[in-house]
Scaffold this motif. Structure first.
Motif, PDB file in Angstrom:
ATOM      1  N   LEU A 183      27.154  36.433  -4.042  1.00  0.00           N
ATOM      2  CA  LEU A 183      28.207  35.550  -4.522  1.00  0.00           C
ATOM      3  C   LEU A 183      28.253  35.535  -6.041  1.00  0.00           C
ATOM      4  CD1 LEU A 183      27.870  32.504  -2.094  1.00  0.00           C
ATOM      5  CD2 LEU A 183      29.714  34.189  -2.150  1.00  0.00           C
ATOM      6  N   TYR A 184      27.100  35.437  -6.673  1.00  0.00           N
ATOM      7  CA  TYR A 184      27.066  35.437  -8.142  1.00  0.00           C
ATOM      8  C   TYR A 184      27.469  36.795  -8.709  1.00  0.00           C
ATOM      9  CZ  TYR A 184      25.039  30.825  -9.021  1.00  0.00           C
ATOM     10  OH  TYR A 184      24.842  29.468  -9.146  1.00  0.00           O
ATOM     11  N   ALA A 185      27.139  37.861  -8.001  1.00  0.00           N
ATOM     12  CA  ALA A 185      27.467  39.200  -8.500  1.00  0.00           C
ATOM     13  C   ALA A 185      28.973  39.420  -8.610  1.00  0.00           C
ATOM     14  CB  ALA A 185      26.840  40.257  -7.596  1.00  0.00           C
ATOM     15  N   GLY A 186      29.748  38.847  -7.685  1.00  0.00           N
ATOM     16  CA  GLY A 186      31.199  38.878  -7.830  1.00  0.00           C
ATOM     17  C   GLY A 186      32.005  39.671  -6.832  1.00  0.00           C
ATOM     18  N   PRO A 187      31.695  40.945  -6.573  1.00  0.00           N
ATOM     19  CA  PRO A 187      32.561  41.739  -5.688  1.00  0.00           C
ATOM     20  C   PRO A 187      32.767  41.151  -4.296  1.00  0.00           C
ATOM     21  CG  PRO A 187      31.122  43.184  -6.920  1.00  0.00           C
ATOM     22  CD  PRO A 187      30.671  41.789  -7.223  1.00  0.00           C
ATOM     23  N   SER A 301      35.227  32.718 -17.893  1.00  0.00           N
ATOM     24  CA  SER A 301      35.152  34.136 -17.513  1.00  0.00           C
ATOM     25  C   SER A 301      33.914  34.804 -18.101  1.00  0.00           C
ATOM     26  CB  SER A 301      36.413  34.876 -17.960  1.00  0.00           C
ATOM     27  OG  SER A 301      36.573  34.771 -19.375  1.00  0.00           O
ATOM     28  N   VAL A 302      33.566  34.431 -19.326  1.00  0.00           N
ATOM     29  CA  VAL A 302      32.376  34.999 -19.971  1.00  0.00           C
ATOM     30  C   VAL A 302      31.114  34.493 -19.285  1.00  0.00           C
ATOM     31  CG1 VAL A 302      31.043  35.094 -22.113  1.00  0.00           C
ATOM     32  CG2 VAL A 302      33.534  35.291 -22.185  1.00  0.00           C
ATOM     33  N   ALA A 307      26.463  35.518 -15.687  1.00  0.00           N
ATOM     34  CA  ALA A 307      25.706  35.213 -14.467  1.00  0.00           C
ATOM     35  C   ALA A 307      25.573  36.457 -13.597  1.00  0.00           C
ATOM     36  CB  ALA A 307      26.388  34.091 -13.696  1.00  0.00           C
ATOM     37  N   ALA A 308      26.658  37.227 -13.487  1.00  0.00           N
ATOM     38  CA  ALA A 308      26.632  38.442 -12.674  1.00  0.00           C
ATOM     39  C   ALA A 308      25.636  39.455 -13.238  1.00  0.00           C
ATOM     40  CB  ALA A 308      28.024  39.052 -12.606  1.00  0.00           C
ATOM     41  N   LYS A 309      25.621  39.604 -14.566  1.00  0.00           N
ATOM     42  CA  LYS A 309      24.682  40.534 -15.189  1.00  0.00           C
ATOM     43  C   LYS A 309      23.245  40.066 -15.005  1.00  0.00           C
ATOM     44  CE  LYS A 309      27.863  42.302 -18.727  1.00  0.00           C
ATOM     45  NZ  LYS A 309      28.155  42.369 -20.186  1.00  0.00           N
ATOM     46  N   SER A 310      23.053  38.760 -15.080  1.00  0.00           N
ATOM     47  CA  SER A 310      21.713  38.211 -14.910  1.00  0.00           C
ATOM     48  C   SER A 310      21.186  38.474 -13.504  1.00  0.00           C
ATOM     49  CB  SER A 310      21.717  36.703 -15.192  1.00  0.00           C
ATOM     50  OG  SER A 310      20.434  36.145 -15.017  1.00  0.00           O
ATOM     51  N   VAL A 311      22.027  38.246 -12.498  1.00  0.00           N
ATOM     52  CA  VAL A 311      21.631  38.506 -11.112  1.00  0.00           C
ATOM     53  C   VAL A 311      21.298  39.986 -10.927  1.00  0.00           C
ATOM     54  CG1 VAL A 311      22.538  38.684  -8.768  1.00  0.00           C
ATOM     55  CG2 VAL A 311      22.795  36.562 -10.028  1.00  0.00           C
ATOM     56  N   LEU A 322      22.045  45.298  -4.574  1.00  0.00           N
ATOM     57  CA  LEU A 322      23.161  44.377  -4.379  1.00  0.00           C
ATOM     58  C   LEU A 322      24.319  45.035  -3.636  1.00  0.00           C
ATOM     59  CD1 LEU A 322      23.155  42.586  -7.846  1.00  0.00           C
ATOM     60  CD2 LEU A 322      22.657  41.524  -5.638  1.00  0.00           C
ATOM     61  N   ASP A 323      24.098  46.220  -3.104  1.00  0.00           N
ATOM     62  CA  ASP A 323      25.132  46.880  -2.312  1.00  0.00           C
ATOM     63  C   ASP A 323      25.358  46.105  -1.009  1.00  0.00           C
ATOM     64  OD1 ASP A 323      25.261  48.850  -4.218  1.00  0.00           O
ATOM     65  OD2 ASP A 323      23.983  50.249  -3.101  1.00  0.00           O
TER      66      ASP A 323
END
Length: 331
Positions: A183-187, A301-302, A307-311, A322-323
């Motif tokens: 969820l945090y990663a985004g896709p 957005s930033v 958060a996505a980069k941190s995860v 994370l695939d």
């Protein structure tokens, strides 16, 4: 002194309000939010966070505590007592409780309390407001890893834990840390949002278990249940007050997005009332220094990209992929 899993902690007033009312609540005007004296980030699950800037931002967000107006706290306590009386907590099996006490390390989770404080909140909220699903899942949801690579147990103990749970509970418990990271990663959120009109068309989703990167496949129905569990989990990470100023808190961003996704898909089953607060940025009862104030100006957005980069970094450090893959069928 570490807490024992067998000893139920008394929830904070914010947690009591959420449990009593079945809601994500803003308490501006009822609390004064102040920095925690001598706060140590290394005593929280964020101890593994690297980079001075990132550690500063997280410290300003979690290193604070709410001091409640006495009358407001008393009112919450009365509501909570009524809710507890109406829905007492179910017992956890002695064998499972013994495993938690003797084989697991529930040291830290939040700045304002321990791992167990958070687990018991999620457990109790689920009993009250998601009774159609097992509350035990939320008592154990992070046992196989938090989002910052802290683990209450080792992977070698998985067979013993699994034998103490029902198959359906195990499905959700082993999936929870992975779904949180996705969820945090985004896709995943974007794919689900783009396909909210055919929410029932998910046959399966496959991804990797956080603690050891083993592959997991669950049904589409189980995925939506998992997302309802995630929504309850996020209630415990929301700012206590001044929501308009804290719109860029990463947990708050994810909560809002997930709430909207579940609503659009017609899949919100857990009772979580939520009303967005005013949009005017005005701090009430929450003094801030210049540095802390500047962190509130980071665009949403930033903050989300950070958060996505941190995860991604946390998963990379432990060899966790994370695939994921959704198999879509007919609606």
């Amino acid at each position: 002194m570490k807490q024992s899993a067998a000893e139920r902690p008394d929830p904070t007033t914010q947690r009591k309000a959420a449990i009593a009312r079945g809601a994500a609540l803003e308490h501006t005007g009822k609390v004064r939010v102040e920095p925690i004296p001598d706060f140590d980030l290394d005593r929280t699950i964020f101890k593994t966070l690297e980079g001075s800037a990132a550690r500063f931002v997280v410290t300003t967000r979690v290193g604070k505590e709410a001091h409640w107006d006495a009358a407001a706290a008393q009112a919450v306590q009365a509501e909570y007592a009524r809710a507890r009386a109406a829905h007492p907590l179910p017992a956890v099996s002695p064998e499972l409780m013994q495993f938690l006490v003797s084989e697991c390390d529930f040291d830290v989770e939040h700045a304002d309390g321990s791992f167990l404080d958070h687990l018991y909140f999620c457990f109790e909220y689920t009993v009250q407001h998601y009774p159609q699903q097992s509350a035990l899942v939320m008592f154990l949801h992070s046992i196989l890893g938090t989002g910052t690579n802290t683990f209450a147990m080792t992977a070698e103990k998985i067979p013993a834990l699994r034998n103490l749970m029902s198959p359906s509970d195990w499905t959700q418990v082993e999936a929870f840390p992975s779904v949180l990271r996705l969820l945090y990663a985004g896709p995943l959120r974007r794919e689900l949002r783009d396909n909210a009109h055919r929410a029932d068309a998910i046959d399966t989703i496959s991804f990797h278990r956080v603690i050891d990167n083993e592959p997991i496949t669950i049904s589409g129905k189980d995925l939506w249940v998992a997302l309802n569990y995630q929504l309850i989990h996020l209630v415990d990470f929301l700012p206590v007050a001044n929501w308009a100023t804290h719109q860029n808190d990463t947990s708050f961003i994810l909560f809002r997005d997930l709430y909207d996704l579940l609503e659009k898909a017609g899949k919100r089953e857990a009772h979580v009332d939520y009303t967005p607060g005013p949009t005017t940025r005005k701090m009430e009862g929450e003094p801030q220094g210049v540095g802390a104030w500047l962190t509130t100006l980071i665009p949403v957005s930033v903050s989300e990209r950070m958060a996505a980069k941190s995860v991604a970094r946390f998963s990379e450090r432990i060899g966790h992929s994370l695939d994921y893959k959704i198999v879509w069928g007919a609606s």
